[in-house]
Design a protein around this motif. Structure first.
Motif, PDB file in Angstrom:
ATOM      1  N   UNK A  60       0.799  -1.226   0.000  1.00 19.81           N
ATOM      2  CA  UNK A  60       0.000   0.000   0.000  1.00 19.81           C
ATOM      3  C   UNK A  60       0.830   1.273   0.000  1.00 19.81           C
ATOM      4  N   UNK A  61       1.964   1.244   0.676  1.00 18.10           N
ATOM      5  CA  UNK A  61       2.794   2.442   0.822  1.00 18.10           C
ATOM      6  C   UNK A  61       4.252   2.061   0.566  1.00 18.10           C
ATOM      7  N   UNK A  62       4.583   1.764  -0.680  1.00 18.63           N
ATOM      8  CA  UNK A  62       5.898   1.186  -0.981  1.00 18.63           C
ATOM      9  C   UNK A  62       7.082   2.051  -0.584  1.00 18.63           C
ATOM     10  N   UNK A  63       6.887   3.363  -0.461  1.00 14.24           N
ATOM     11  CA  UNK A  63       8.006   4.219  -0.089  1.00 14.24           C
ATOM     12  C   UNK A  63       8.226   4.346   1.407  1.00 14.24           C
ATOM     13  N   UNK A  64       7.307   3.802   2.208  1.00 18.17           N
ATOM     14  CA  UNK A  64       7.425   3.928   3.667  1.00 18.17           C
ATOM     15  C   UNK A  64       8.480   2.970   4.213  1.00 18.17           C
ATOM     16  N   UNK A  65       9.111   3.368   5.316  1.00 14.46           N
ATOM     17  CA  UNK A  65      10.053   2.500   6.020  1.00 14.46           C
ATOM     18  C   UNK A  65       9.356   1.828   7.199  1.00 14.46           C
ATOM     19  N   UNK A  66       9.961   0.754   7.695  1.00 15.71           N
ATOM     20  CA  UNK A  66       9.411   0.033   8.848  1.00 15.71           C
ATOM     21  C   UNK A  66      10.522  -0.251   9.850  1.00 15.71           C
ATOM     22  N   UNK A  67      10.277   0.118  11.099  1.00 11.97           N
ATOM     23  CA  UNK A  67      11.130  -0.293  12.214  1.00 11.97           C
ATOM     24  C   UNK A  67      10.464  -1.512  12.836  1.00 11.97           C
ATOM     25  N   UNK A  68      10.967  -2.699  12.533  1.00 12.94           N
ATOM     26  CA  UNK A  68      10.389  -3.933  13.050  1.00 12.94           C
ATOM     27  C   UNK A  68      11.307  -4.581  14.073  1.00 12.94           C
ATOM     28  N   UNK A  69      10.712  -5.395  14.929  1.00 10.14           N
ATOM     29  CA  UNK A  69      11.517  -5.998  15.995  1.00 10.14           C
ATOM     30  C   UNK A  69      12.353  -7.179  15.507  1.00 10.14           C
ATOM     31  N   UNK A  70      11.856  -7.916  14.507  1.00 10.76           N
ATOM     32  CA  UNK A  70      12.536  -9.160  14.113  1.00 10.76           C
ATOM     33  C   UNK A  70      13.296  -9.006  12.798  1.00 10.76           C
ATOM     34  N   UNK A  71      14.217  -9.942  12.552  1.00 10.27           N
ATOM     35  CA  UNK A  71      14.890 -10.051  11.252  1.00 10.27           C
ATOM     36  C   UNK A  71      15.088 -11.532  10.944  1.00 10.27           C
ATOM     37  N   UNK A  72      15.291 -11.848   9.648  1.00  6.60           N
ATOM     38  CA  UNK A  72      15.093 -13.215   9.167  1.00  6.60           C
ATOM     39  C   UNK A  72      16.354 -14.067   9.074  1.00  6.60           C
ATOM     40  N   UNK A  73      17.495 -13.608   9.604  1.00  6.48           N
ATOM     41  CA  UNK A  73      18.723 -14.378   9.418  1.00  6.48           C
ATOM     42  C   UNK A  73      18.608 -15.791  10.007  1.00  6.48           C
ATOM     43  N   UNK A  74      17.949 -15.924  11.161  1.00  7.64           N
ATOM     44  CA  UNK A  74      17.760 -17.250  11.764  1.00  7.64           C
ATOM     45  C   UNK A  74      17.005 -18.171  10.817  1.00  7.64           C
ATOM     46  N   UNK A  76      16.812 -18.003   7.552  1.00  9.56           N
ATOM     47  CA  UNK A  76      17.584 -18.339   6.352  1.00  9.56           C
ATOM     48  C   UNK A  76      18.520 -19.515   6.635  1.00  9.56           C
ATOM     49  N   UNK A  77      18.896 -19.673   7.904  1.00 10.00           N
ATOM     50  CA  UNK A  77      19.774 -20.784   8.290  1.00 10.00           C
ATOM     51  C   UNK A  77      18.990 -22.019   8.727  1.00 10.00           C
ATOM     52  N   UNK A  78      17.813 -21.806   9.325  1.00 10.92           N
ATOM     53  CA  UNK A  78      17.027 -22.897   9.902  1.00 10.92           C
ATOM     54  C   UNK A  78      15.808 -23.152   9.008  1.00 10.92           C
ATOM     55  N   UNK A  79      15.962 -24.079   8.089  1.00 11.74           N
ATOM     56  CA  UNK A  79      14.906 -24.308   7.104  1.00 11.74           C
ATOM     57  C   UNK A  79      13.665 -24.934   7.710  1.00 11.74           C
ATOM     58  N   UNK A  80      13.826 -25.732   8.745  1.00 16.75           N
ATOM     59  CA  UNK A  80      12.660 -26.343   9.402  1.00 16.75           C
ATOM     60  C   UNK A  80      11.774 -25.253  10.005  1.00 16.75           C
ATOM     61  N   UNK A  81      12.408 -24.315  10.718  1.00 11.57           N
ATOM     62  CA  UNK A  81      11.661 -23.209  11.318  1.00 11.57           C
ATOM     63  C   UNK A  81      11.046 -22.331  10.229  1.00 11.57           C
ATOM     64  N   UNK A  82      11.831 -22.074   9.183  1.00 10.53           N
ATOM     65  CA  UNK A  82      11.331 -21.265   8.063  1.00 10.53           C
ATOM     66  C   UNK A  82      10.080 -21.882   7.461  1.00 10.53           C
ATOM     67  N   UNK A  83      10.101 -23.205   7.258  1.00 12.58           N
ATOM     68  CA  UNK A  83       8.968 -23.869   6.621  1.00 12.58           C
ATOM     69  C   UNK A  83       7.734 -23.873   7.518  1.00 12.58           C
ATOM     70  N   UNK A  84       7.940 -23.976   8.834  1.00 14.03           N
ATOM     71  CA  UNK A  84       6.811 -23.875   9.771  1.00 14.03           C
ATOM     72  C   UNK A  84       6.140 -22.513   9.649  1.00 14.03           C
ATOM     73  N   UNK A  85       6.948 -21.479   9.586  1.00 20.02           N
ATOM     74  CA  UNK A  85       6.404 -20.117   9.510  1.00 20.02           C
ATOM     75  C   UNK A  85       5.723 -19.887   8.170  1.00 20.02           C
ATOM     76  N   UNK A  86       6.319 -20.392   7.109  1.00 18.24           N
ATOM     77  CA  UNK A  86       5.713 -20.234   5.789  1.00 18.24           C
ATOM     78  C   UNK A  86       4.340 -20.917   5.736  1.00 18.24           C
ATOM     79  N   UNK A  87       4.212 -22.078   6.344  1.00 19.48           N
ATOM     80  CA  UNK A  87       2.918 -22.767   6.373  1.00 19.48           C
ATOM     81  C   UNK A  87       1.868 -21.907   7.073  1.00 19.48           C
TER      82      UNK A  87
END
Length: 354
Positions: A60-74, A76-87
């Motif tokens: 909706x607002x592609x130029x806006x920035x976001x200060x979020x608490x989480x980041x996805x590096x974990x 990208x390394x943990x595929x089992x956790x990634x797949x749970x979240x994707x589901x």
């Protein structure tokens, strides 16, 4: 269209959709918990909710920035956790087609999910449009079955303009008073789940959380406190978040005899904004700790728009323009405007003796 009406609708619907996901995880015994560098827990619900909300903002607002608490590096390394979240993420949508379309529809792929989570990497600051997001505020409460909130706020040039709080375990009934056990052993059963929101200068509202479009809203106001000795205090459950001893000393000086209500998350802000409680204190436990902006931005606006005052323990307005933290503030004092100065004076007196 009123000022920020589209931003408000997107924020409310995005929080509502994310709350559907968090409720799924809340009912699971194993919530996919990992620990961050600061030892605070994060669940699959945190990651999933952040992905859904940032995706809606960016559509909706592609130029806006976001200060979020989480980041996805974990992930990208943990595929089992990634797949749970994707589901979870791909299976979560609003039942109202128009509302779902407004949010941009489903997240398109695993990579899109990871990229959305990582788009919460803004440094914040005093310029431009920046959203502050806490996908699950009160993760420890979430894990123990207490209160938690999905929190989103839009800041424009450092000032909070829009705020939304989804609180799945609070009662819908705005007149239901807080009790000593409101922060523990909670459910999202029938009659629970409330969405608080506010726009700067336009008041604050509450409405039931739904699985589809937005329910009818109604205005909320802080309760007049005619006798401060009868006020209800809210404070954090975790002693590491707020000094319980100082809070007790302040209550004693104000001759407040009711036990304080200990609750996790910004559900405390929403509760006092609608008059279920009266005063929220978050008292410093460390001289060096800086509060995160995502823990306060939405609640600060909602309380002020409901007729309250929110300052730090020195009486300064919370300053969201300094980056990802409230670097210029210490603690929080939130109360109805008519009694805020009384509470603040006692807070200063007690803290000055430390």
């Amino acid at each position: 269209m009123s000022t920020y009406s589209r931003e408000l609708e997107v924020a409310e619907l995005a929080v509502q959709r994310a709350a559907i996901l968090t409720k799924k995880v809340f009912h699971e015994k194993a919530k996919g918990t990992v620990s961050k560098d600061d030892k605070s827990p994060v669940t699959i619900g945190d990651f999933g909710a952040q992905a859904l909300i940032i995706q809606a903002i960016k559509k909706n607002f592609p130029g806006d920035e976001v200060v979020g608490e989480e980041e996805a590096s974990t992930l990208r390394d943990n595929h089992k956790l990634r797949d749970e979240i994707w589901a979870l993420v791909k299976g979560t949508k609003l039942t109202d087609a128009d509302s779902e379309k407004l949010l941009g529809g489903p997240v398109e792929s695993v990579d899109a999910m990871l990229n959305a989570i990582d788009a919460g990497n803004s440094a914040g600051g005093s310029k431009g449009r920046i959203w502050a997001l806490d996908p699950i505020d009160g993760t420890k409460g979430f894990l123990r079955g207490g209160q938690y909130a999905v929190c989103l706020a839009l800041m424009v040039d450092g000032e909070v303009k829009v705020g939304a709080l989804g609180c799945p375990n609070l009662p819908v009934d705005d007149s239901a008073p807080l009790t000593a056990d409101s922060g523990m052993d909670q459910t999202d059963a029938e009659g629970k789940g409330v969405l608080f929101s506010a726009v700067f200068g336009q008041g604050a509202t509450s409405r039931p959380l739904t699985a589809g479009g937005l329910a009818q809203s109604k205005p909320i106001h802080m309760k007049p406190v005619n006798d401060i000795t009868q006020a209800t205090f809210c404070e954090s459950v975790e002693a590491g978040h707020s000094s319980h001893g100082d809070q007790a000393a302040i209550a004693a000086k104000l001759q407040i005899t009711k036990p304080s209500v200990r609750m996790d998350s910004q559900s405390k802000y929403g509760s006092i904004a609608r008059g279920a409680g009266d005063i929220y204190l978050r008292l410093p436990v460390s001289a060096t700790y800086q509060e995160k902006i995502w823990d306060h931005a939405a609640g600060d606006l909602i309380v002020r728009e409901a007729g309250g005052q929110v300052t730090d323990t020195l009486g300064r307005r919370l300053d969201f323009s300094k980056g990802r933290t409230l670097a210029e503030n210490k603690g929080v004092v939130a109360a109805p405007s008519a009694v805020h100065s009384i509470v603040l004076d006692v807070v200063k007196e007690v803290l000055s003796k430390k």
